[in-house]
Design a protein around this motif. Structure first.
Motif, PDB file in Angstrom:
ATOM      1  N   UNK A 165       0.869  -0.853  -0.082  1.00  0.00           N
ATOM      2  CA  UNK A 165      -0.220  -0.112  -0.405  1.00  0.00           C
ATOM      3  C   UNK A 165       0.727   1.020  -0.122  1.00  0.00           C
ATOM      4  N   UNK A 166       1.049   2.294  -0.981  1.00  0.00           N
ATOM      5  CA  UNK A 166       1.747   3.096  -0.974  1.00  0.00           C
ATOM      6  C   UNK A 166       0.318   4.382  -1.406  1.00  0.00           C
ATOM      7  N   UNK A 167       0.483   5.189   0.146  1.00  0.00           N
ATOM      8  CA  UNK A 167       0.052   6.531   0.467  1.00  0.00           C
ATOM      9  C   UNK A 167       1.017   7.804  -0.674  1.00  0.00           C
ATOM     10  N   UNK A 168       0.010   8.344  -1.109  1.00  0.00           N
ATOM     11  CA  UNK A 168       1.245   9.401  -2.186  1.00  0.00           C
ATOM     12  C   UNK A 168       0.877  11.355  -1.906  1.00  0.00           C
ATOM     13  N   UNK A 169       1.245  12.067  -1.312  1.00  0.00           N
ATOM     14  CA  UNK A 169       0.918  13.150  -1.283  1.00  0.00           C
ATOM     15  C   UNK A 169       1.583  14.222  -1.952  1.00  0.00           C
ATOM     16  N   UNK A 170       1.064  14.887  -2.868  1.00  0.00           N
ATOM     17  CA  UNK A 170       1.777  15.889  -3.637  1.00  0.00           C
ATOM     18  C   UNK A 170       1.670  16.986  -3.014  1.00  0.00           C
ATOM     19  N   UNK A 171       2.119  17.851  -3.769  1.00  0.00           N
ATOM     20  CA  UNK A 171       2.341  18.853  -3.107  1.00  0.00           C
ATOM     21  C   UNK A 171       2.232  20.030  -4.368  1.00  0.00           C
ATOM     22  N   UNK A 172       1.513  20.968  -4.984  1.00  0.00           N
ATOM     23  CA  UNK A 172       1.467  21.191  -6.334  1.00  0.00           C
ATOM     24  C   UNK A 172       1.808  23.233  -6.743  1.00  0.00           C
ATOM     25  N   UNK A 173       2.746  23.836  -5.538  1.00  0.00           N
ATOM     26  CA  UNK A 173       2.717  24.732  -5.301  1.00  0.00           C
ATOM     27  C   UNK A 173       4.952  24.516  -4.715  1.00  0.00           C
ATOM     28  N   UNK A 174       5.189  23.409  -4.613  1.00  0.00           N
ATOM     29  CA  UNK A 174       6.529  22.545  -4.181  1.00  0.00           C
ATOM     30  C   UNK A 174       6.426  21.623  -5.402  1.00  0.00           C
ATOM     31  N   UNK A 175       8.085  20.643  -5.750  1.00  0.00           N
ATOM     32  CA  UNK A 175       8.404  19.777  -6.140  1.00  0.00           C
ATOM     33  C   UNK A 175       8.095  18.888  -4.678  1.00  0.00           C
ATOM     34  N   UNK A 176       7.479  18.663  -3.778  1.00  0.00           N
ATOM     35  CA  UNK A 176       7.856  17.940  -3.543  1.00  0.00           C
ATOM     36  C   UNK A 176       6.814  16.429  -3.197  1.00  0.00           C
ATOM     37  N   UNK A 177       7.111  15.242  -2.874  1.00  0.00           N
ATOM     38  CA  UNK A 177       6.419  14.189  -2.439  1.00  0.00           C
ATOM     39  C   UNK A 177       6.099  13.528  -1.156  1.00  0.00           C
ATOM     40  N   UNK A 178       5.404  13.323  -1.015  1.00  0.00           N
ATOM     41  CA  UNK A 178       5.377  12.212   0.541  1.00  0.00           C
ATOM     42  C   UNK A 178       5.009  10.939   0.494  1.00  0.00           C
TER      43      UNK A 178
END
Length: 530
Positions: free
Chosen positions: A155-168
């Motif tokens: 299981x992968x839970x991903x969170x992208x941040x549209x105002x920067x280049x980070x992905x959790x």
């Protein structure tokens, strides 16, 4: 240095600077800001849908297993590479052709899970992701991917941040090995990126040499980086919470980071521009050995920190840019005053300079050239003009370059007036028109004594108009306000200098008109007679 030589050189330097000094690829398609969203569509032509997170900064393509198969970083924020057709389907050809945009994974996969019984190259049973959502206010795009392989459930839970280049990225492996590898290939077509990792408690980063392989245990971060620039890229990962990461680094054209993580892990991943302002806003500039700002970078950091302090007081990024422009022009006022006086005196002297040049234009012998130089020097002395003062034009350049780079790369979290987003171009082109008008006005103020020069230089701004259409709105606002302040300053200078030179002209005319003193009549004395 003559003004007619200085202005074209300055314009050329500005053109190279503002156009990105050698960036390649198409300029952005002009339009409104991209609203971050998830797109579900067949991206690769293989049976089954992919899931694309699109934003102003990048388009990230996931397959059903949560592996990134396309990681497209935009050279110009807001460029809409994905086109929606009239029938509701999507055209991804601009991404698949990869012209003017970098695919960080370039035919490979990021976030692929590898371990005992887990092989990214083998088939797996995947279900459609759940929790696909976008929350612009919280700056996040979320998704949960789940698949099974070899009796294990990932299981992968991903969170992208549209105002920067980070992905959790949070990974859970149940019914499988205690530790797995998460694979991070990156930087697309970069021939030989720097591949390094910094161990927790270490004293310096360890790097993979050439095509060799190196393992670093318990890393504070691991990174793939090109040399810093506006068009360079980086992929950086660092563990979160109690996650312990051992990184195996592979160098060379097939640069790779294999992050060994426990079955339950949490990582923060940065995949985007290897550029100071984006790294600073994402909190990466403090990591040891990752990025060392140069002289311009140090100035940029001071500017961005000042912007942040102003924002705490004002609460609006558009007004922050207005106040910042006024503050910087006030600091540079004395220097710009000296530069403006030099230009004003040159304009007033131009007719007399031309007279001297015309006088000697057909006389090329050495004596005539010396005589012309002597007259020029006398003219400079008469008008208290120092040609070396022209070089003060270039002194503010470090600040201006740093300011341009700062605003250009800064990710604002709001619009201003009619502008939806200060980080992308004005969708209505109004700022570009105002930009052209104020620059033509500045040129007129600077060349009002020389109409021919005005006509010659005005053509340059038609080229600048094209670039102005691509400037982030925040940059254009700064340039317009700074130019308006410069126009007002130059008008005041022109009036002062005209009064001064009028007095000088009257003095010179009186000196030229003064009759020469007649010599006393000589008296003949006869010799004494004997």
């Amino acid at each position: 240095m003559k003004t007619r030589h200085l202005l074209p050189l300055t314009a050329l330097g500005g053109m190279l600077l503002l156009s990105g000094c050698g960036q390649t690829g198409p300029l952005p398609t002009f339009g409104k800001a991209i609203t971050p969203e998830w797109i579900t569509a067949d991206f690769d032509g293989v049976r089954g849908d992919e899931f694309i997170a699109t934003s102003n900064l990048q388009d990230v393509v996931f397959n059903a297993r949560g592996e990134i198969i396309g990681w497209y970083v935009k050279g110009y924020a807001g460029t809409p590479y994905i086109k929606r057709k009239s029938d509701g389907t999507y055209d991804f050809s601009a991404l698949s052709n990869q012209k003017g945009i970098v695919n960080m994974v370039s035919g490979r996969k990021a976030l692929a899970v590898q371990g005992k019984g887990l092989d990214p190259a083998q088939a797996a049973e995947a279900s459609a992701p759940t929790g696909l959502s976008t929350n612009l206010k919280a700056n996040r795009q979320d998704a949960v991917f789940r698949y099974t392989q070899g009796g294990a459930t990932i299981t992968k839970t991903v969170t992208l941040h549209p105002r920067n280049f980070k992905i959790d990225v949070k990974t859970e492996v149940t019914g499988g090995p205690d530790r797995v590898n998460l694979l991070f290939p990156g930087l697309g077509k970069a021939d030989n990126p720097r591949v390094q990792a910094y161990a927790t408690g270490g004293t310096q980063p360890a790097a993979a040499q050439g095509t060799g392989t190196l393992t670093v245990e318990n890393v504070q971060y691991a990174a793939l980086q090109e040399n810093p620039s506006q068009v360079a890229h980086a992929l950086i990962l660092r563990p979160q919470g109690s996650t312990r990461v051992n990184a195996t680094l592979t160098g060379g054209a097939q640069g790779l980071i294999a992050a060994s993580v426990p079955a339950s892990s949490s990582l923060e991943v940065y995949g985007g521009k290897n550029e100071l302002i984006h790294l600073y806003q994402s909190g990466y500039t403090e990591l040891p050995g990752l990025f060392k700002p140069n002289f311009f970078g140090q100035i940029s950091l001071l500017i961005v920190k000042l912007m942040e302090q102003l924002y705490k007081l004002i609460g609006n990024w558009g007004l922050v840019l207005v106040v910042l422009t006024i503050l910087l022009r006030a600091v540079m006022w004395p220097l710009m005053q000296a530069q403006g006086r030099t230009q004003a005196r040159m304009q007033i002297m131009q007719p007399k300079i031309k007279e001297i040049q015309d006088k000697y234009k057909d006389r090329k012998d050495m004596d005539s050239q010396r005589a012309m130089q002597a007259e020029m020097q006398q003219l400079y002395r008469d008008y208290s003009f120092n040609p070396a003062g022209c070089f003060s034009t270039f002194i503010p350049f470090p600040v201006l370059i740093a300011l341009w780079s700062t605003i250009r790369n800064f990710e604002f979290d709001s619009g201003f007036l009619w502008l939806p987003d200060l980080a992308i171009p004005d969708p209505f082109y109004l700022l570009a028109v105002v930009y052209l008008i104020v620059n033509i006005g500045q040129l007129y103020v600077m060349t009002r004594k020389n109409p021919d020069m005005f006509r010659q230089q005005a053509m340059i701004y038609l080229v600048f108009l094209y670039f102005a259409l691509t400037f982030p709105a925040g940059v254009t606002i700064y340039i317009i306000l700074s130019t308006l302040i410069g126009i007002g300053q130059q008008i005041l200078i022109n009036r002062q200098v005209e009064k001064e030179t009028a007095t000088i002209g009257q003095r010179l005319e009186k000196t030229a008109a003064r009759p020469a003193t007649k010599p006393k009549a000589s008296r003949t004395i006869d010799a004494p007679k004997k």
